[in-house]
Scaffold this motif. Structure first.
Motif, short mmCIF file in Angstrom:
data_model
loop_
_atom_site.label_atom_id
_atom_site.label_comp_id
_atom_site.label_asym_id
_atom_site.label_seq_id
_atom_site.Cartn_x
_atom_site.Cartn_y
_atom_site.Cartn_z
N GLU B 91 0.81 -1.21 0.00
CA GLU B 91 0.00 0.00 0.00
C GLU B 91 0.84 1.26 0.00
OE1 GLU B 91 -3.06 0.00 2.96
OE2 GLU B 91 -3.39 -2.13 2.61
N THR B 92 2.01 1.19 -0.65
CA THR B 92 2.83 2.39 -0.72
C THR B 92 2.73 2.98 -2.11
OG1 THR B 92 4.78 1.26 -1.52
CG2 THR B 92 4.47 1.31 0.85
N GLU B 94 5.01 3.50 -4.24
CA GLU B 94 5.76 2.68 -5.20
C GLU B 94 4.92 1.52 -5.71
OE1 GLU B 94 8.61 2.98 -6.70
OE2 GLU B 94 9.16 4.83 -5.67
N ASP B 95 4.24 0.84 -4.79
CA ASP B 95 3.43 -0.31 -5.17
C ASP B 95 2.31 0.11 -6.11
OD1 ASP B 95 4.88 -2.11 -3.51
OD2 ASP B 95 3.82 -1.29 -1.79
N ILE B 97 2.28 2.76 -8.07
CA ILE B 97 2.84 3.16 -9.36
C ILE B 97 3.22 1.93 -10.19
CG2 ILE B 97 4.86 4.23 -10.44
CD1 ILE B 97 4.61 6.48 -8.48
N ALA B 99 1.80 -0.95 -10.09
CA ALA B 99 0.56 -1.54 -10.61
C ALA B 99 0.06 -0.73 -11.81
CB ALA B 99 -0.49 -1.59 -9.51
N PHE B 116 -8.38 7.94 -1.58
CA PHE B 116 -7.45 9.06 -1.41
C PHE B 116 -6.01 8.60 -1.33
CE2 PHE B 116 -8.52 7.66 2.86
CZ PHE B 116 -7.29 7.65 3.49
N LYS B 117 -5.80 7.31 -1.06
CA LYS B 117 -4.43 6.81 -0.92
C LYS B 117 -3.66 6.90 -2.23
CE LYS B 117 -5.25 3.88 2.97
NZ LYS B 117 -5.78 2.59 3.35
N GLU B 119 -3.52 9.50 -4.17
CA GLU B 119 -3.26 10.88 -4.57
C GLU B 119 -1.84 11.10 -5.07
OE1 GLU B 119 -4.47 13.00 -1.06
OE2 GLU B 119 -6.53 13.25 -1.81
N ASN B 120 -0.84 10.60 -4.32
CA ASN B 120 0.56 10.79 -4.71
C ASN B 120 0.91 10.00 -5.96
OD1 ASN B 120 1.81 12.52 -2.86
ND2 ASN B 120 1.54 10.98 -1.28
N TYR B 146 -0.56 18.41 -0.56
CA TYR B 146 -2.01 18.45 -0.43
C TYR B 146 -2.67 19.61 -1.18
CZ TYR B 146 -0.81 14.88 2.82
OH TYR B 146 -0.28 13.74 3.36
#
Lengths: 382, 388
Positions: B91-92, B94-95, B97, B99, B116-117, B119-120, B146
């Motif tokens: 759930e980071t 990197e993970d 991106i 995917a 919302f996770k 967003e980055n 943000y």
């Protein structure tokens, strides 16, 4: 003359007459069996296994590589780095007779210290990195200290205590993150400062912006260092001796309790470094309420790597490839990602059955030797 | 050694040769669902390739992921396309991106990311993959500060949770026997908070308009979306206090609330739960008569968003670079069409409120400050133990 032109068969028999050689081969056979089983599974669900394995390799290494995009390779190496640390931590404990299941918790606590110091300290990058890496090792060691003392002093099984410390770590970290370094959302901590990130621009650019970071160099150093301790020093010899037989070691005048404690601390420190590699190189913040599953993966890595430091590196690479390649496989074909989990599981299963594989090899060699003797006898009779 | 090298070279060559352009399978799906049947077919839609990345949790979470995927599947059932979801290995950023990269490399032209996770991750992906369209639900891409930065290939979809929370509040106030109702939230994130604020405002509105005296006597966030047993314990405590309706906007925690309500209803008590996100009527069924403890559900149509944007991609009518709000006016939020547990009178009154919201004569508060002002204007007194 005869000796120089040995047949392949003779060389085979000669090589595997040595027990340590038989032992070394076992992991490769496990991997082969695992991959074969995966192949059969893919056939059974009506998919093309060759395409499947090629996609795994493409997804983890080759896709884009020849056009100069090293992103996938970099990502795989980043994951393999974390796995190397956790695998090494488990392997070191194993070698010295301890079963450290709490690597996940030690990694999390080490990582928490990293994120905390990465947030509150303001230092020039080289100093900051040195501080967080040292702090990670100390944090991990601290978390392993409690089970270490309980084991050394009261002979309480470290299997129970280390795994319980995982939960203690999870909630302790949750509490202090919320109190000291809360993030924008309730589920995570705030991000570490740029100066505390193990990502190194030159390396990141070289690997086309992937997650690869400086901890890969650290991992190399630690692997060599641990190998040196275990194989070349009296200290390492003592640790191993205590692991093999505590009573004999005590009789030989070694300080058994002290050595158990040291083993646990070193194993914890390596786990803490895994935390630095993951939380300061990969995620840059801590997520609350989870123990990283790299700890348990580390057990598998160590098992397949025969608990040898260099073996751990190889098996971490394999796991890294399978892990990152699996998702690409899922995206490119209708083979579910879970297939990779099954293959990994089977490889571990076969690795755990190495004794069986070794036994089978021993039997085979014996049979071959017997046959040869028969031939010789027959020749003599003639 | 030489043989090994030769073998390896052949292998690498083979890999490179087969690595050329991905081929997607365009297959018409077979998805049917109560909401899918009512959706319109897009005229002259081209073949679309739609990918989705799941948030924490699995595809069958009976909530966010499932809703989004159902929208995509529904699209695929009406229009032949290639659809796929990936569950990231972690759930980071990197993970996420990785995917997204995997889906893009496989040939998918639009990526839907619920939560919302993302967003980055979407912020980076929208720049790296300029020719790919991105839909982020319940969030907006930003660089870590943000401040939303939505590129022309991205749409950020938000929902007016406060509006449907308001409707749930009105329904609860009209239906309660004890005059006490409650709210249980999962994590204290904007999407959940807005449900709660709207709910209290709805109760206050009903008190004022229909001369009732209903109070939200308990209002809390459990802190997770997963702790089923905690949900059950909380619900038991609330029902014991005499509360008879709980609005649970809490994922798995809400499942615990529903379980407690079922147990009590089967034992002869009369208690209710208001469901969230999708129509949870079936989740609240007990006994053999097909009755449910779900009074009504505060629906948030993530499936509609996923469906509409799949169509926009296929008809070349995608317009990015903006934030869209799904609200009562475009059927993005609302109560279910069928509410067997609501009285006819309640339904009429709720419909009046819906009409007033569409005409902007009722505006549900979507911040804590607006809620406080709203409550004061309606003469609603918040019990001292409660903070919103």
């Amino acid at each position: 003359m005869e000796n120089k032109h040995k047949s392949a068969r003779e060389r085979f028999i000669h090589y595997f007459s040595d027990e340590s050689n038989r032992r070394k081969l076992a992991p490769y056979i496990s991997i082969l069996f695992g991959l074969l089983a995966g192949l059969i599974l893919m056939l059974l669900i009506g998919q093309d296994p060759i395409k499947g394995y090629i996609n795994i390799l493409n997804g983890s290494i080759f896709k884009g590589l020849f056009e100069g995009n090293f992103r996938r390779l970099g990502g795989t190496l980043a994951i393999a780095t974390v796995l190397t640390f956790t695998g090494l931590s488990v392997a070191f404990a194993f070698k010295t007779g301890l079963f450290n299941i709490g690597v996940g918790g030690q990694m999390l606590f080490g990582g928490f210290i990293v994120v905390l110091l990465g947030n509150v300290l303001t230092l020039p990058k080289p100093v900051h990195l040195l501080v967080i890496v040292l702090a990670a090792a100390i944090g991990g060691a601290l978390w392993a200290l409690v089970p270490g003392i309980l084991k050394a002093r009261y002979r309480i099984s470290e299997v129970v205590t280390t795994i319980m410390m995982n939960y203690v770590a999870m909630w302790t970290v949750s509490y202090f993150v919320r109190r000291w370094i809360p993030g924008h959302y309730e589920t995570e901590s705030s991000m570490i400062k740029e100066s505390a990130s193990l990502k190194f621009e030159l390396l990141t650019d070289l690997f086309s912006g992937s997650a690869i970071n400086l901890s890969i160099i650290l991992a190399g150093l630690v692997v060599v260092f641990i190998w040196y301790i275990l194989e070349k020093t009296t200290f390492g010899y003592e640790l191993k001796a205590v692991g093999f037989n505590p009573d004999a070691s005590k009789y030989a005048g070694m300080k058994v309790n002290r050595n158990i404690l040291y083993s646990m601390i070193i194993s914890g420190a390596i786990a803490g470094l895994a935390g630095a590699s993951y939380y300061a190189g990969y995620t840059n913040h801590v997520k609350l309420g989870v123990v990283p599953n790299f700890g348990f993966d580390g057990i598998a890595v160590a098992l397949l790597g025969l608990n040898s430091p260099f073996g751990v590196v190889l098996s971490a690479l394999l796991f890294g490839v399978l892990r990152t390649g699996g998702e690409y496989l899922n995206a490119m074909t209708s083979i579910p990602k879970e297939l990779v989990d099954i293959i990994v599981g089977l490889i571990i299963y076969f690795a755990a059955a190495t004794l069986l594989i070794q036994f089978m090899l021993t039997k085979l060699i014996k049979k071959m030797k017997k046959n040869d003797e028969k031939h010789i006898e027959e020749k003599v009779v003639e | 050694m030489r043989k090994l090298f030769a073998l390896f070279s052949v292998f690498v060559l083979f890999t490179v040769l087969t690595a050329c352009g991905p081929k997607l399978d365009y297959d018409k799906g077979t998805f049917t669902g109560p909401y899918c049947d009512d959706l319109d077919v897009f005229a002259d839609a081209k073949k679309a390739a739609i990918g989705m990345v799941t948030d924490s949790g699995t595809i069958d979470d009976k909530s966010f992921n499932q809703g989004t995927w159902e929208g995509i599947q529904c699209y695929n059932a009406k229009h032949t396309s290639a659809v796929k979801y990936l569950q990231p290995s972690g759930e980071t950023k990197e993970d996420y991106i990785n995917a997204i990269d995997n889906l893009v490399d496989a040939g998918y032209k639009m990526i839907v990311a619920p939560g919302f996770k993302f967003e980055n991750a979407i912020f980076e992906a929208q720049t790296t993959h300029e020719d790919i369209k991105f839909i982020i639900i319940d969030g907006a891409p930003h660089s870590g500060n943000y401040v939303p930065d939505i590129k022309s290939n991205t749409v950020s979809v938000m929902f007016a949770e406060e509006q449907v929370g308001f409707l749930a509040g009105v329904a609860a106030a009209l239906q309660t026997e004890t005059g006490k109702v409650a709210f249980v939230g999962g994590m204290e994130i904007p999407a959940v908070q807005k449900f709660g604020w709207g709910y209290v405002a709805g109760v206050a509105y009903a008190n004022d308009t229909y001369d009732l005296n209903v109070v939200v006597t308990d209002y809390l966030y459990q802190g997770t979306f997963t702790e089923v047993t905690a949900g059950q314990t909380i619900a038991a405590g609330m029902y014991d206090e005499g509360i008879d309706i709980i609005f649970a906007a809490a994922g798995g925690v809400g499942v615990g609330v529903i379980n407690e309500a079922k147990t009590r209803t089967e034992a002869g008590e009369e208690v209710w739960v208001i469901g969230v996100d999708s129509d949870q009527y079936d989740a609240g069924k007990y006994g053999t008569a097909g009755k449910s403890v779900i009074l009504t559900s505060a629906m948030k149509r993530v499936d509609l968003a996923a469906y509409n944007y799949s169509g926009a991609l296929a008809t070349n009518s995608f317009v990015g670079g903006k934030q869209v709000t799904y609200d009562i006016k475009n059927d993005g939020v609302g109560l279910p069409a069928n509410n067997p547990n609501l009285a006819a009178d309640t339904l009429t009154k709720v419909d009046t409120v819906v009409a007033a919201m569409k005409a902007d004569t009722i505006v549900a508060p979507n911040t804590k400050e607006k809620l406080t002002t709203y409550l004061t204007s309606k003469g609603y007194v918040t019990p001292g133990t409660i903070t919103y």
